[in-house]
Write an enzyme that holds these catalytic residues in place. Structure first.
Site, PDB file in Angstrom:
ATOM      1  N   LYS A  22       0.824  -1.215   0.000  1.00 42.56           N
ATOM      2  CA  LYS A  22       0.000   0.000   0.000  1.00 42.56           C
ATOM      3  C   LYS A  22       0.856   1.262   0.000  1.00 42.56           C
ATOM      4  O   LYS A  22       0.654   2.168  -0.814  1.00 42.56           O
ATOM      5  CB  LYS A  22      -0.917  -0.007   1.223  1.00 42.56           C
ATOM      6  CG  LYS A  22      -1.601   1.320   1.540  1.00 42.56           C
ATOM      7  CD  LYS A  22      -2.387   1.217   2.843  1.00 42.56           C
ATOM      8  CE  LYS A  22      -3.050   2.548   3.199  1.00 42.56           C
ATOM      9  NZ  LYS A  22      -2.104   3.516   3.771  1.00 42.56           N
ATOM     10  N   ARG A  97      -4.710  10.306   2.709  1.00 44.02           N
ATOM     11  CA  ARG A  97      -3.407  10.853   3.080  1.00 44.02           C
ATOM     12  C   ARG A  97      -2.451  10.896   1.889  1.00 44.02           C
ATOM     13  O   ARG A  97      -1.671  11.838   1.731  1.00 44.02           O
ATOM     14  CB  ARG A  97      -2.808   9.992   4.190  1.00 44.02           C
ATOM     15  CG  ARG A  97      -1.509  10.534   4.780  1.00 44.02           C
ATOM     16  CD  ARG A  97      -1.762  11.705   5.677  1.00 44.02           C
ATOM     17  NE  ARG A  97      -0.525  12.257   6.209  1.00 44.02           N
ATOM     18  CZ  ARG A  97      -0.459  13.354   6.942  1.00 44.02           C
ATOM     19  NH1 ARG A  97      -1.556  14.017   7.225  1.00 44.02           N
ATOM     20  NH2 ARG A  97       0.689  13.803   7.403  1.00 44.02           N
ATOM     21  N   ASP A 121      -5.767   8.118   8.640  1.00 46.60           N
ATOM     22  CA  ASP A 121      -6.042   7.621   9.985  1.00 46.60           C
ATOM     23  C   ASP A 121      -6.045   8.751  11.005  1.00 46.60           C
ATOM     24  O   ASP A 121      -5.253   9.699  10.917  1.00 46.60           O
ATOM     25  CB  ASP A 121      -4.979   6.601  10.407  1.00 46.60           C
ATOM     26  CG  ASP A 121      -5.132   5.283   9.674  1.00 46.60           C
ATOM     27  OD1 ASP A 121      -6.272   4.894   9.429  1.00 46.60           O
ATOM     28  OD2 ASP A 121      -4.105   4.671   9.341  1.00 46.60           O
TER      29      ASP A 121
END
Length: 435
Positions: A22, A97, A121
């Site tokens: 990721k 993000r 997050d």
């Protein structure tokens, strides 16, 4: 919102292949903006955050073709730079993000890079100063609107320079490296991040025609070039998934083979889990985690309690501390988990305590875990996933627990783990997705 229903206490068995990384995908996907030529990237994970970034690139005008499940071509030859001023961009760009890393490539190639305050997050302060201070040192003008949380950088021409980063930010280093790759002259970046995924980005840029030396160290030197070209690139396997599967095998008394892990890129991950007492067998490029009814936490040489903490690479990644914490709950012995980077990442331990774990939350950064040595199994409860990594830690706890657990807000888990329910079902897990 989705819910995982997990019936725990079942041993798992079989082979599992980690998805593409990721954190690497979120870097290299932004690099396609540096060239008008076609770029092919494979082993891209099918997860929410990555798919959001692909959708954002498409909205910017990147031509995207999906060749198979994990391989795409990208061609950024008709970028709509005015899209950066639209309300739609402010909504999409603020949704993840990884969107922050479009700024460097757009600034280098088009002279401007805008971004709303990015999401991600909720794990504490995640400042962006390193990104914009680095771009300013390359000659960019910076403007921040505190009312709209909108960041702007503009530069007629970037110029290479020396800079010492105030923190070894991975995404900050990535942003600056991409901008510097097309700046005039030489850029030297000291205290640069050197994680494998940043190395992958640098190697991809070199294949596109960039001149970068010092790759793999914290001192990068970049000779700017006028243009970059197309290339082919393959993402590494996700080291966070690999660590998660190691912990899952130990917690559930399972024998699991993790395939194609690129062992030499895992850094301290096998070592840290070994210090928790977990047996890890390497066979070629696979890791075999044999069934263990018992695992014992190591101590330091002087007999003091083991401390596991995060640090910039090659230190231990902060993304796996949640997994370390939950795995320690069923070990023999105690461990102090010290999360240095984010002050809100340990707040999920209240769910583990409700499940029967013995944990003392010392402060926002530290928790002491007193292992139960599998003498007292965790019990299933209803809980909510606060972020990606805590969500998977809770999922691992639920797989080992007696009874049924319900994990809410699983969209957080889907942001970082592709098809996780189906892949665990293939190992024998009793997990069901409920809308």
């Amino acid at each position: 919102m989705g819910v995982f229903e997990v019936k725990g206490g079942r041993e798992l068995k079989g082979e599992i292949t980690p998805q593409g990384a990721k954190n690497e995908a979120l870097q290299v996907l932004n690099a396609v903006l540096l060239t008008p030529e076609k770029v092919t990237i494979s082993n891209i994970p099918n997860i929410r955050d990555v798919n959001k970034l692909i959708d954002l690139l498409k909205s910017l005008g990147v031509k995207i073709e999906q060749l198979n499940d994990d391989t795409y071509t990208f061609q950024a030859d008709e970028i709509d730079i005015e899209y950066l001023t639209t309300p739609e961009f402010k909504e999409k760009g603020g949704g993840l993000r990884g969107s922050i890393m479009i700024v460097g490539p757009l600034l280098a190639r088009f002279g401007k890079g805008y971004i709303p305050k990015p999401g991600g997050d909720k794990i504490g302060r995640r400042r962006l100063d390193t990104h914009f201070e680095g771009l300013q040192k390359l000659g960019a003008n910076f403007e921040y609107d505190s009312n709209t949380n909108f960041y702007k950088t503009e530069a007629a021409k970037l110029k290479g320079t020396y800079m010492l980063l105030d923190e070894a930010s991975v995404t900050g280093t990535a942003n600056i490296v991409m901008a510097a790759s097309m700046a005039k002259g030489k850029t030297t970046i000291y205290n640069a991040a050197c994680e494998p995924y940043l190395q992958q980005l640098c190697n991809m840029l070199v294949n596109m025609g960039a001149k970068i030396s010092g790759i793999g160290s914290n001192l990068l030197t970049i000779e700017g070039v006028k243009e970059l070209h197309g290339t082919e690139h393959r993402c590494l396997p996700d080291m966070i998934e690999i660590g998660s599967f190691i912990g899952m095998a130990a917690m559930t008394n399972s024998e699991i083979t993790i395939k194609d892990v690129h062992y030499d890129q895992l850094g301290m991950i096998p070592q840290v889990f070994s210090r928790l007492g977990i047996t890890i067998v390497r066979r070629d490029d696979d890791l075999i985690i044999p069934k263990q009814n018992h695992y014992e936490i190591d101590q330091f040489i002087d007999g003091s309690i083991l401390t596991v903490s995060d640090a910039p690479w090659p230190g231990f990644t902060p993304d796996l501390l949640s997994i370390v914490l939950v795995v320690a709950t069923q070990a023999k012995g105690s461990v102090l988990v010290h999360q240095k980077m984010f002050e809100s990442r340990l707040f999920f331990v209240d769910k583990l305590i409700d499940m029967g774990a013995q944990i003392i939350l010392c402060d926002p950064h530290r928790a002491t875990v007193i292992g139960l040595d599998k003498q007292v199994p965790l019990r299933g409860i209803s809980m909510t996933s606060p972020d990606i990594r805590a969500g998977v830690a809770l999922l691992i706890a639920a797989l080992s627990a007696e009874g049924t657990s319900h994990i809410h807000n699983i969209e957080q888990i889907d942001r970082g783990y592709q098809y996780i329910d189906k892949r665990l079902q293939a190992l024998g897990a009793r997990i069901k997705r409920i809308d």
